[in-house]
Scaffold this motif. Structure first.
Motif, PDB file in Angstrom:
ATOM      1  N   UNK A  50       4.224   0.955   5.675  1.00 50.76           N
ATOM      2  CA  UNK A  50       4.689   1.838   4.593  1.00 50.76           C
ATOM      3  C   UNK A  50       4.493   3.291   5.013  1.00 50.76           C
ATOM      4  N   UNK A  51       4.829   4.191   4.075  1.00 48.16           N
ATOM      5  CA  UNK A  51       4.667   5.625   4.340  1.00 48.16           C
ATOM      6  C   UNK A  51       3.202   5.988   4.562  1.00 48.16           C
ATOM      7  N   UNK A  52       2.295   5.094   4.172  1.00 44.56           N
ATOM      8  CA  UNK A  52       0.870   5.362   4.324  1.00 44.56           C
ATOM      9  C   UNK A  52       0.372   5.127   5.750  1.00 44.56           C
ATOM     10  N   UNK A  53       1.162   4.464   6.566  1.00 40.77           N
ATOM     11  CA  UNK A  53       0.728   4.216   7.949  1.00 40.77           C
ATOM     12  C   UNK A  53       1.143   5.382   8.830  1.00 40.77           C
ATOM     13  N   UNK A  54       0.161   6.026   9.465  1.00 37.88           N
ATOM     14  CA  UNK A  54       0.494   7.129  10.367  1.00 37.88           C
ATOM     15  C   UNK A  54       0.914   6.565  11.728  1.00 37.88           C
ATOM     16  N   UNK A  55       1.511   7.437  12.507  1.00 38.14           N
ATOM     17  CA  UNK A  55       1.907   7.060  13.864  1.00 38.14           C
ATOM     18  C   UNK A  55       0.677   6.593  14.655  1.00 38.14           C
ATOM     19  N   UNK A  66       0.840  -1.179   0.000  1.00 33.16           N
ATOM     20  CA  UNK A  66       0.000   0.000   0.000  1.00 33.16           C
ATOM     21  C   UNK A  66       0.884   1.240   0.000  1.00 33.16           C
ATOM     22  N   UNK A  67       1.135   1.795  -1.171  1.00 35.34           N
ATOM     23  CA  UNK A  67       1.956   2.992  -1.280  1.00 35.34           C
ATOM     24  C   UNK A  67       1.152   4.118  -1.889  1.00 35.34           C
ATOM     25  N   UNK A  68       1.630   5.351  -1.695  1.00 36.11           N
ATOM     26  CA  UNK A  68       0.931   6.490  -2.271  1.00 36.11           C
ATOM     27  C   UNK A  68       1.311   6.630  -3.748  1.00 36.11           C
TER      28      UNK A  68
END
Lengths: 485, 129, 450
Positions: free
Chosen positions: C429-434, C76-78
Motif C-alpha cells: 500500500x501507500x504505507x510501504x516505502x521504497x 494498512x492504509x493511512x
C-alpha cells in the motif's frame, strides 16, 4: 437552516488531503481497466471539518441529553473506552498476523470470554457475532444444528412470545424455522398454559427475553424453561435486557441454553448512530461444539514464569463463520475496559440502580399514564401514550412533543401487545434530577394533551426540521445526493 | 366508510366483484384506512398462475406497515393491474376502482363464504369497538 | 463508576417506590439463583485500567513496529487525522439509530452522503446504510437473489477467488434456506479459477453469480462477458469489490453488475484486529426494495425544509418480523460515517492518488521479487496492489525470518487453498516505502539461500 450536502459544497480543484509522490519507479497503468470519471466531491479539509461539525449539531446524543429508550440501554459511554480502543497496540494490529505477534489481543479476547461466562453462567462463548440480531441468528442456528446432530428432524418450529423484538422472528425465519407466537398472560408473563399446550416434538425451542420487553421478570421463568426442556426443546435467551441482571442472577444458572449479549447495550460500547454493535453468544456445555469460530483458546499452557500462549480454536461441529476475521474487536476492548472498571460489586450496582431508576420513574408517572402491567418492574417499563378523554392524541404525538422539552422520546409502538406503547428505560447513569425533569415534562404534556392538543399534534416546534413527509420519501425515493452541474 | 353494495367482501378485508366465472379483487376502504398511505405495491403472482384460496397475491407497504393481500378464492390468475404500482395513491383515494388481480374461479362454491355489503359493514363496525 | 446517586437520593427513591431496600426489587428472581457471587477481579480505577490495557496492548507487535505486507481483506492504509477528530464528536458516536428524524438530522444526512458516495464510486444507483462487513454483505446478496426469484431458482455460483471468509460466511447464512445450493467453481489444474470457468456453470436455475474485483489474489478481470452471459440466463451478478481500488479502476457498475458489495475498511477505518469494519451494499435501483438494511431517503417537512428520514422501513424486521428477508437491526453506522469523511477529504483527486501509489509500489515489489531466484511471481493477469508469489520453502519459515527483520509477511495461501502450499499473497500500500520494499526483497533473497 438546511445544510448543504458535500456535493453542493464541492468546488473543482479542491483537495482535502494530499499523498506523497511515488518513491518508486512508476509502472504502466492497465489502460483497459482505468476509469475515466470518478464522481467524488472536491473539498478542502476545512470544508469537511465544518460540514460534519455543523451537521453533528443537528443530532441528539447521550452526551447531550437523556435517552429513555426502552430495550436500548442508552447508558453513558465512558470516554476511557475510546482511549483504550485507540491504543496503537490494539488499533494497528492486522487480524491475520501470526499469533505470537498478537498475544495482547488474544489475552484480552480470552479474558473477555471468561468474564462473560462468569457474568452469565454459560460454559463457552464466541465473540464473533457483530450485533444482537446476528447473535440471535447464531443462537437459532445452534439450536437447529443440535437437533440435526441428534437425528431429530421433526423440530421445525420456534416459539416466540408476542412481546418479542422483531429480530427474534426474523432470525428464526432466516434459519429456516416456522414461527409460532406464544401469548402473554394478564400479569405480563409468558402464558404457561398455552406454552404447555404448544410444546411438543415439533418444537425446536423457545426464544425468551427475560426481563421481557414489558420490563418484567417472568415470575414463572423456571417453569417456562422446564416445560420446553421436557418437550425436548432448547431455550434461547435474548440478552438485550441483561442490564437488569448483572450480579442479580445468571441466565445460564436458570437453565437458558444459549444467549446473545449486546455489548453496545449492557457493556456501554457506544451506539454510533446505528452501530457498530457487538453480539457475542454464550452457550451451555452441550452446545459448545456448535459455536461459530475461530474462538480464542489457550494453545500452550503456562509454565513457571511463562504466560500461556493463546491461539485459535475451531469448535468441531461449528455452524461456521458468520463474518470475516474475529468480530468487532474494537468493541471488545471497550467492553473489557468497562468490566475491569466495575468488578463484581460494580456490576451488581449497575443492575440495582438501573432497576431502582426505572421503578422510581414509574412511581412518578403512574397516576398520569396508564400502566398496563403495574407491578415492580426491572430496568424498564411500559405505559400507554393515550387517554380515553383525549382520543386524538397518540403516543407518537407525545413523543414528538417531548423533543420540544429537549428529551429524546422513549421507544414508540413496541412491544406490539400494548396499545400506543411508550417503553421507558432510564439506565443507571441518570440522576434523580434528570428523571424528575423528565417526569415533569411528561406530566405537562399530559395536561397539554387535554387542554391544547394542537401543541402535540404539530410538535416538534423547536427542532432543525419538523415532522417529515415519510410518504413522499418512500414514494419519490431519493437515496443519493443530486450532483450540481 | 364506503361499502358498495354490488360487491362481496372477505373477512380479511378484500372486496370481490363477481362477473360470471371471473372475480376481480381489491382491498376495502376499511383496509386502506388501517394501512394509511400506500408506498409500494408488489404482485406475488403472474398471469397464468394457479392460486389457492387464502394465499397471498399482492404485498402492500405503507410507511408503517406491510400487509399481504390474500386471494379469498381459488382459481387461475387471468389479469394483474400493471398500472397500479405507478398509481398506488388510488388504493387510498379510490379503493374500489384500484383493482389488483382478476381470477377465473375453479371452485365457485367458495363464493358462499363471502359477506355481502351489509354483513361486512356490521363486521367492520364491531371491530372498531 | 458512573452511577451518580447519593445514599440520600437512593433512600428518597426507595421511599417513593414503596420498598425498603434494593433487594426488595428483585423478589421475582427465583431465590436459589439470586445474587450470585461473581468471580471477577475487583474494580480498577480509570488510571489502573488504562495502565493495564497499555501493558496488554504492548504484548502486540503492530503495523507501526513492522513493515506490513499483509492484506487478504484488511489493509494498512493511512487515515487522515481529520477522520478520527470528527468521529470523536459525541454528537455522532453517542447518538442512537435515527428513528426520530427531527433530532437525528446529523446522522441521517451523513448516511445519505455516504450512500451517495458509495453509489457513485461503485457505479450503482443506490446503496444502503451498511452491513457488518464485506463477508456478511456478500451473504445478504445471496439472500436477496433467493427472494428476488421467489425461491424458484436454486443455484448460487461463487468464484473460488472470492475471499475464503466471505465464501464461508455465505454458506453459514444460507444453510437455513430450502432448495438452495452454493456451487464453487473448482478446477484441479487451476485451483484459483478464472471467470471463463464460471461460464459453463450458468443455467436457467442460477439465481446469482458472485465474483470479486480485484479478486482475492489481487487480479483484475473484465467481467463484461460473464455478466452478459449470466443476464442471458436471467441470473443476477454480485461483484465483491475493494472500494479503494475503484479510485483507479472502472466501477463494477460499468460492467453491468446488479449488486456490488465489499469491505469498506480501506476507506479511513483502522485495522483494529479485524473489526469493526464496514459492509458495502449497492444495487441497481429496481432491486432496492429487496435490499436488507437501513436506507436513508430525502424528503421535506411541512415548511418545505429539506430533511432526511429512514425510508422503506416496512422491509425491515421491526415491521415484517418473520416475513422480513433479513434480521439486520444495528449496522455499522459510525464506520459508514468514517468512510464518508475519508472520501470527502481525499475526494476525486486524492482517491486516485492513493490508488495509484498502491498500484505502483505493488508493481515495483513484484518486479523486484520476480528477479529473486527461487521465487515466481504470478503476474500474467493485471493486478492492483496484491499478487501471488510461489516460494522456495514453507511460508511459516519465511514469515518467521521476515519477522526477525521487522517485516510482517504476506498471507499463507496454503491455509485456504491446498494446491497453493508455499504460495504467499503479498499486499503493498501507500504505507510501504521504497526502503521497506527493498528490505523485503533482501530478506526473501536471504531465505532462498538457506
Amino acid at each position: 437552516m438546511t445544510e448543504s450536502t458535500i456535493y453542493e459544497i464541492s468546488s473543482p480543484g479542491r483537495m482535502g488531503f494530499r499523498y506523497p509522490k511515488p518513491d518508486v519507479p512508476v509502472s504502466a497503468l492497465p489502460e483497459a481497466f482505468v476509469r475515466e470519471d470518478l464522481p467524488l466531491p472536491e473539498l478542502s479539509e476545512l470544508d469537511v471539518i465544518r460540514h460534519f461539525t455543523n451537521i453533528s449539531k443537528n443530532n441528539y446524543s447521550i452526551d447531550g441529553g437523556f435517552y429513555p429508550l426502552g430495550s436500548c440501554t442508552m447508558k453513558y459511554n465512558p470516554k476511557i473506552n475510546e482511549e483504550a480502543a485507540r491504543l496503537p497496540g490494539f488499533a494497528f494490529t492486522h487480524p491475520l498476523q501470526p499469533i505470537e505477534t498478537v498475544q495482547g489481543n488474544l489475552t484480552l479476547m480470552y479474558q473477555l470470554q471468561e468474564w462473560l461466562k462468569e457474568i452469565s453462567g454459560f460454559k463457552a462463548i464466541s465473540l464473533q457475532p457483530s450485533a444482537g440480531a446476528q447473535g440471535e441468528m447464531v443462537g437459532v442456528m445452534i439450536i437447529r444444528a443440535y437437533h440435526k446432530e441428534r437425528g431429530d428432524h421433526s423440530r421445525t418450529r420456534i416459539l416466540i412470545p408476542d412481546s418479542a423484538h422483531g429480530t427474534n422472528p426474523a432470525s428464526s425465519a432466516m434459519s429456516g424455522f416456522e414461527v409460532v407466537n406464544v401469548p402473554t398472560d394478564s400479569q405480563g408473563d409468558v402464558d404457561v398454559t398455552t406454552l404447555r399446550a404448544v410444546c411438543n416434538e415439533q418444537v425446536a425451542g423457545l426464544m425468551l427475553t427475560n426481563p421481557n420487553t414489558l420490563g418484567l421478570f417472568d415470575k414463572n421463568v423456571l417453569e417456562v424453561i422446564e416445560i420446553v426442556h421436557q418437550a425436548g426443546g432448547l431455550v434461547y435467551g435474548d440478552g438485550a435486557n441483561l442490564n437488569a441482571l448483572l450480579g442479580i442472577t445468571r441466565p445460564g444458572d436458570l437453565g437458558i441454553d444459549v444467549m446473545h449479549f449486546n455489548l453496545h447495550k449492557t457493556f456501554s460500547t457506544p451506539h454510533g448512530g446505528g452501530g457498530p454493535g457487538s453480539g457475542p453468544v454464550g452457550v451451555a456445555d452441550q452446545l459448545a461444539d456448535f459455536l461459530p469460530g475461530p474462538i480464542v483458546a489457550i494453545v500452550e499452557e503456562e509454565t513457571d514464569n511463562v504466560p500461556p500462549l493463546y491461539g485459535y480454536y475451531n469448535p468441531p461441529k461449528s455452524i461456521g463463520r458468520v463474518k470475516a476475521f474475529f468480530g468487532q474487536f474494537g468493541m471488545m476492548v471497550r467492553a473489557y475496559t468497562y468490566i475491569s472498571m466495575h468488578g463484581p460489586d460494580g456490576l451488581r450496582k449497575i443492575a440495582e440502580y438501573a432497576v431502582l431508576n426505572a421503578n422510581y420513574l414509574l412511581s412518578q408517572l403512574r397516576s398520569t399514564y396508564h400502566v398496563p402491567y403495574d407491578r415492580i418492574c426491572m430496568h424498564e417499563f411500559v405505559v400507554e401514550g393515550n387517554w380515553e378523554d383525549a382520543p386524538e392524541v397518540h403516543a407518537l404525538d407525545i413523543a414528538k412533543r417531548l423533543m420540544d422539552y429537549k428529551f429524546h422520546p422513549p421507544t414508540n409502538y413496541f412491544p406490539l401487545i400494548v396499545h400506543e406503547a411508550l417503553m421507558i428505560e432510564p439506565t443507571e447513569t441518570e440522576s434523580l434530577q434528570t428523571m424528575d425533569a423528565f417526569a415533569d415534562a411528561l406530566i405537562k404534556i399530559a395536561e397539554e394533551a387535554h387542554s391544547t392538543p394542537a401543541l402535540l399534534k404539530e410538535a416538534p416546534h423547536f427542532t432543525p426540521v419538523g415532522r417529515l413527509d415519510e410518504v413522499k420519501a418512500a414514494r419519490d425515493l431519493v437515496l443519493c445526493c443530486s450532483i450540481p452541474d | 366508510m364506503n361499502v358498495p353494495s354490488n360487491l362481496k367482501y372477505a373477512d380479511t378485508d378484500e372486496w370481490i366483484l363477481v362477473e360470471g366465472k371471473v372475480a376481480t379483487i381489491g382491498i376495502s376502504d376499511y383496509a386502506q384506512s388501517q394501512l394509511s398511505d400506500i408506498v409500494y405495491v408488489e404482485f406475488k403472482v403472474e398471469v397464468g398462475e394457479n392460486i389457492k384460496k387464502n394465499s397471498a397475491c399482492v404485498t402492500l407497504e405503507s410507511v408503517k406497515a406491510a400487509a399481504d393481500v390474500n386471494s379469498p378464492l381459488s382459481g387461475k390468475v387471468v389479469g394483474v393491474n400493471e398500472d397500479l404500482p405507478q398509481s398506488m395513491e388510488m388504493i387510498n383515494s379510490d379503493p374500489y376502482k384500484a383493482w389488483m388481480v382478476k381470477i377465473e374461479l375453479t371452485s365457485p362454491t367458495e363464493l358462499d363464504n363471502l359477506m355481502n355489503a351489509a354483513s361486512y359493514q356490521t363486521y367492520c363496525t364491531e371491530r372498531s369497538h | 463508576m458512573f452511577i451518580p446517586h447519593s445514599r440520600a437520593e437512593k433512600e428518597t427513591m426507595l421511599k417513593a417506590i414503596g420498598v425498603n431496600s434494593l433487594e426488595d426489587l428483585f423478589q421475582d428472581v427465583p431465590e436459589p439463583f439470586r445474587f450470585p457471587k461473581l468471580d471477577l477481579p475487583p474494580a480498577l480505577t480509570e488510571m489502573e485500567a488504562i495502565a493495564e490495557l497499555q501493558d496488554i496492548s504492548k504484548a502486540n507487535k503492530t503495523t507501526h513496529d513492522m513493515a506490513c505486507f499483509l492484506g487478504a481483506g484488511a489493509y494498512n492504509h493511512y487515515i487522515p487525522a481529520a477522520v478520527d477528530s470528527l468521529l470523536r464528536r459525541g454528537e455522532f458516536y453517542t447518538a442512537y439509530t435515527p428513528y426520530q428524524p427531527e433530532i437525528s438530522q446529523g446522522t441521517l444526512q451523513a448516511i445519505f452522503e455516504y450512500q451517495s458516495l458509495i453509489a457513485n464510486l461503485t457505479g450503482m444507483e443506490a446503496c444502503n446504510a451498511s452491513h457488518y462487513d464485506g463477508a456478511t454483505a456478500t451473504a445478504e446478496a445471496g439472500i436477496l437473489a433467493y427472494h428476488y426469484f421467489r425461491r424458484k431458482r436454486s443455484r448460487i455460483i461463487v468464484s473460488p477467488s472470492v475471499h475464503p471468509h466471505y465464501r464461508q460466511t455465505l454458506v453459514t447464512y444460507l444453510c437455513g434456506y430450502q432448495n438452495l445450493s452454493i456451487l464453487e467453481a473448482q478446477s484441479a489444474e487451476n485451483p484459483i479459477g478464472e471467470p471463463r470457468s464460471l461460464l459453463s456453470l450458468l443455467d436457467a436455475d442460477t439465481a446469482l453469480v458472485i465474483v470479486q474485483y480485484p479478486d482475492f489474489f489481487g487480479r483484475i478481470y473484465d467481467y463484461t462477458a460473464l455478466i452478459k452471459a449470466a443476464h442471458e440466463f436471467g441470473a443476477l451478478v454480485a461483484v465483491v469489490c475493494n472500494p479503494l481500488a475503484l479510485g483507479l479502476l472502472k466501477a463494477p457498475g460499468e460492467y453491468g453488475a446488479d449488486i456490488v458489495v465489499g469491505e469498506g475498511q480501506s476507506l479511513g477505518i483502522p485495522l483494529s484486529f479485524g473489526g469493526p469494519y464496514l459492509g458495502l451494499f449497492a444495487t441497481r435501483k429496481d432491486l432496492i426494495r429487496k435490499v436488507a438494511g437501513r436506507l436513508v431517503g430525502e424528503t421535506v417537512d411541512a415548511q418545505g425544509r429539506r430533511g432526511y428520514v429512514l425510508t422503506l422501513t416496512a422491509r425491515e424486521q421491526h415491521i415484517r418480523r418473520e416475513k422480513a428477508t433479513s434480521n439486520i437491526c444495528t449496522n455499522q453506522g459510525l464506520m459508514a460515517l468514517a468512510s464518508a469523511i475519508y472520501l470527502s477529504l481525499v475526494g476525486k483527486q486524492g482517491l486516485r492518488q492513493v490508488a495509484e501509489l498502491c498500484y505502483h509500489k505493488a508493481h515495483y515489489a513484484s518486479q523486484k521479487i520476480a528477479g529473486i531466484p527461487g521465487y515466481k511471481v504470478y503476474s500474467e493477469q493485471s493486478f492492483f496492489h496484491e499478487f501471488v508469489i510461489s516460494c522456495p520453502t514453507s511460508i511459516e519459515e519465511i514469515t518467521s525470518h521476515l519477522l526477525d527483520h521487522g517485516i510482517l509477511g504476506g498471507y499463507d495461501l496454503g491455509n485456504d487453498y491446498p494446491a497453493l502450499k508455499n504460495h504467499m499473497l503479498i499486499a503493498v500500500t501507500e504505507m510501504n516505502t521504497c526502503e521497506e520494499i527493498d528490505l523485503l526483497c533482501d530478506v526473501l533473497q536471504e531465505v532462498s539461500y538457506d
